[in-house]
Write a protein that holds these residues in place. Sequence first.
Motif, PDB file in Angstrom:
ATOM      1  N   MET A 183      47.414  54.538  48.011  1.00 12.95           N
ATOM      2  CA  MET A 183      46.631  53.315  48.148  1.00 12.95           C
ATOM      3  C   MET A 183      47.530  52.198  48.679  1.00 12.95           C
ATOM      4  SD  MET A 183      44.686  51.147  45.144  1.00 12.95           S
ATOM      5  CE  MET A 183      43.869  52.625  44.531  1.00 12.95           C
ATOM      6  N   ARG A 184      47.107  51.531  49.712  1.00 14.33           N
ATOM      7  CA  ARG A 184      47.934  50.475  50.266  1.00 14.33           C
ATOM      8  C   ARG A 184      47.611  49.131  49.615  1.00 14.33           C
ATOM      9  NH1 ARG A 184      45.213  47.131  53.697  1.00 14.33           N
ATOM     10  NH2 ARG A 184      43.160  47.794  54.371  1.00 14.33           N
ATOM     11  N   ARG A 185      48.551  48.229  49.684  1.00 11.69           N
ATOM     12  CA  ARG A 185      48.278  46.877  49.218  1.00 11.69           C
ATOM     13  C   ARG A 185      47.247  46.236  50.142  1.00 11.69           C
ATOM     14  NH1 ARG A 185      53.540  43.493  47.500  1.00 11.69           N
ATOM     15  NH2 ARG A 185      54.853  45.183  46.764  1.00 11.69           N
ATOM     16  N   ILE A 186      46.434  45.373  49.575  1.00 10.90           N
ATOM     17  CA  ILE A 186      45.404  44.736  50.382  1.00 10.90           C
ATOM     18  C   ILE A 186      45.872  43.382  50.876  1.00 10.90           C
ATOM     19  CG2 ILE A 186      43.521  45.940  49.243  1.00 10.90           C
ATOM     20  CD1 ILE A 186      43.084  43.552  47.488  1.00 10.90           C
ATOM     21  N   ARG A 221      47.860  48.425  32.282  1.00  6.54           N
ATOM     22  CA  ARG A 221      47.394  48.502  33.659  1.00  6.54           C
ATOM     23  C   ARG A 221      46.827  47.135  34.055  1.00  6.54           C
ATOM     24  NH1 ARG A 221      46.985  54.087  35.173  1.00  6.54           N
ATOM     25  NH2 ARG A 221      47.675  55.314  33.371  1.00  6.54           N
ATOM     26  N   ALA A 222      47.180  46.673  35.240  1.00  6.03           N
ATOM     27  CA  ALA A 222      46.774  45.337  35.679  1.00  6.03           C
ATOM     28  C   ALA A 222      46.257  45.393  37.110  1.00  6.03           C
ATOM     29  CB  ALA A 222      47.953  44.371  35.590  1.00  6.03           C
ATOM     30  N   VAL A 223      45.190  44.624  37.353  1.00  6.89           N
ATOM     31  CA  VAL A 223      44.586  44.550  38.680  1.00  6.89           C
ATOM     32  C   VAL A 223      44.838  43.161  39.242  1.00  6.89           C
ATOM     33  CG1 VAL A 223      42.459  44.792  40.018  1.00  6.89           C
ATOM     34  CG2 VAL A 223      42.785  46.158  37.935  1.00  6.89           C
ATOM     35  N   GLU A 224      45.484  43.075  40.414  1.00 10.58           N
ATOM     36  CA  GLU A 224      45.854  41.775  40.983  1.00 10.58           C
ATOM     37  C   GLU A 224      45.498  41.717  42.466  1.00 10.58           C
ATOM     38  OE1 GLU A 224      46.421  38.399  41.743  1.00 10.58           O
ATOM     39  OE2 GLU A 224      47.253  38.697  39.734  1.00 10.58           O
ATOM     40  N   ARG A 225      44.658  40.776  42.829  1.00 10.02           N
ATOM     41  CA  ARG A 225      44.249  40.598  44.233  1.00 10.02           C
ATOM     42  C   ARG A 225      45.333  39.895  45.057  1.00 10.02           C
ATOM     43  NH1 ARG A 225      43.593  40.117  48.778  1.00 10.02           N
ATOM     44  NH2 ARG A 225      41.712  39.750  50.019  1.00 10.02           N
ATOM     45  N   TYR A 226      46.124  39.021  44.417  1.00 11.99           N
ATOM     46  CA  TYR A 226      47.127  38.231  45.119  1.00 11.99           C
ATOM     47  C   TYR A 226      48.493  38.407  44.455  1.00 11.99           C
ATOM     48  CZ  TYR A 226      42.934  35.919  46.936  1.00 11.99           C
ATOM     49  OH  TYR A 226      41.717  35.655  47.519  1.00 11.99           O
ATOM     50  N   PRO A 227      49.205  39.504  44.738  1.00  9.71           N
ATOM     51  CA  PRO A 227      50.508  39.729  44.090  1.00  9.71           C
ATOM     52  C   PRO A 227      51.483  38.580  44.344  1.00  9.71           C
ATOM     53  CG  PRO A 227      49.761  41.710  45.230  1.00  9.71           C
ATOM     54  CD  PRO A 227      48.834  40.614  45.647  1.00  9.71           C
ATOM     55  N   VAL A 228      52.131  38.142  43.270  1.00  6.73           N
ATOM     56  CA  VAL A 228      53.100  37.042  43.355  1.00  6.73           C
ATOM     57  C   VAL A 228      54.470  37.598  43.733  1.00  6.73           C
ATOM     58  CG1 VAL A 228      54.294  35.244  42.035  1.00  6.73           C
ATOM     59  CG2 VAL A 228      51.844  35.639  41.684  1.00  6.73           C
ATOM     60  N   ASP A 229      55.137  36.915  44.644  1.00  5.63           N
ATOM     61  CA  ASP A 229      56.493  37.282  45.047  1.00  5.63           C
ATOM     62  C   ASP A 229      57.396  37.359  43.822  1.00  5.63           C
ATOM     63  OD1 ASP A 229      58.829  37.408  46.988  1.00  5.63           O
ATOM     64  OD2 ASP A 229      59.273  35.560  45.892  1.00  5.63           O
ATOM     65  N   ALA A 232      57.118  49.257  41.680  1.00  5.92           N
ATOM     66  CA  ALA A 232      56.175  49.592  42.736  1.00  5.92           C
ATOM     67  C   ALA A 232      54.727  49.375  42.295  1.00  5.92           C
ATOM     68  CB  ALA A 232      56.370  51.046  43.153  1.00  5.92           C
ATOM     69  N   TRP A 233      53.896  49.010  43.262  1.00  2.00           N
ATOM     70  CA  TRP A 233      52.463  48.868  43.015  1.00  2.00           C
ATOM     71  C   TRP A 233      51.779  50.222  43.143  1.00  2.00           C
ATOM     72  CZ3 TRP A 233      49.871  44.347  41.700  1.00  2.00           C
ATOM     73  CH2 TRP A 233      50.670  43.192  41.674  1.00  2.00           C
ATOM     74  N   ASP A 234      50.673  50.359  42.412  1.00  2.00           N
ATOM     75  CA  ASP A 234      49.816  51.537  42.490  1.00  2.00           C
ATOM     76  C   ASP A 234      50.531  52.815  42.057  1.00  2.00           C
ATOM     77  OD1 ASP A 234      47.625  49.996  43.637  1.00  2.00           O
ATOM     78  OD2 ASP A 234      48.844  49.930  45.458  1.00  2.00           O
ATOM     79  N   ARG A 235      51.499  52.654  41.155  1.00  5.25           N
ATOM     80  CA  ARG A 235      52.198  53.807  40.583  1.00  5.25           C
ATOM     81  C   ARG A 235      52.368  53.603  39.085  1.00  5.25           C
ATOM     82  NH1 ARG A 235      57.760  54.940  43.342  1.00  5.25           N
ATOM     83  NH2 ARG A 235      57.730  56.523  41.701  1.00  5.25           N
ATOM     84  N   GLU A 236      52.179  54.681  38.319  1.00  2.00           N
ATOM     85  CA  GLU A 236      52.381  54.630  36.869  1.00  2.00           C
ATOM     86  C   GLU A 236      53.862  54.814  36.588  1.00  2.00           C
ATOM     87  OE1 GLU A 236      51.215  57.511  33.204  1.00  2.00           O
ATOM     88  OE2 GLU A 236      49.525  56.788  34.431  1.00  2.00           O
TER      89      GLU A 236
END
Length: 233
Positions: A1-4, A88-96, A118-122
């Motif tokens: 899954m890619r970052r949006i 588990r967290a869902v974030e539309r705007y990842p903070v630097d 990393a995002w989208d990895r457990e």
Amino acid sequence: MRRIMETIHPEKVTTDDGTATLRHPLFGDTYHSLHGAATESEHVFIRNGLAAAGRNSVRILEAGFGSGLNAWLTLEYARRHGIRIDYRAVERYPVDAETACGLGYTEDTLFADLHRSAWDRELPLAEGFTLTKYAADLTEPGREWERYTYDLVYFDAFAPATQPEMWTADIFRRIFRILAPGGALVTYSARGTVKQALREAGFTVRRLPGAPGKHHMLRAEKPVEPPAGHPAE
């Protein structure tokens, strides 16, 4: 899954309890109460969420990873009390990560790991603490995070006036379906429209004393037995 979306660099703001928060560059809203960032997070999500769960193993879903403060306070609490956490967290705007680490919440390198992982990895971040961050839009159904069952939801989206699409009965129904019976959702908002949407989704809603600067907050629970009109999932 890619970052949006690429990471963002919100402005740092100091709150009344001396801890910092961020101001979203698109919404202009702060990530925490200006009356106290850490005070609010401790009150709403730790004291009335995690501590109230009374369990030694808790599966948590956070709506809005943001600055990472809620995750960090959860990790600290879990280490002190010997609790196992699947976070588990869902974030539309990842903070630097550099911006988040500049908030000064702690010098513990684990806080940086929360953001640099990393995002989208457990990932096993610490003993007994597993982190999965989804770079995703909570309003889009059928996403990876909906494949799991949770005991507790930290609902920390921006205010209903800022992000009304996040506070709908449809969103809360989707969360209700993936909560374990007896599970709970906690949030800082106690608006009447939020209470109504939660009840429409099947939750039993309790209004509790709010953090400083706010009269109330909400704790919404999924009944162990489904209420009339809401069959078991």
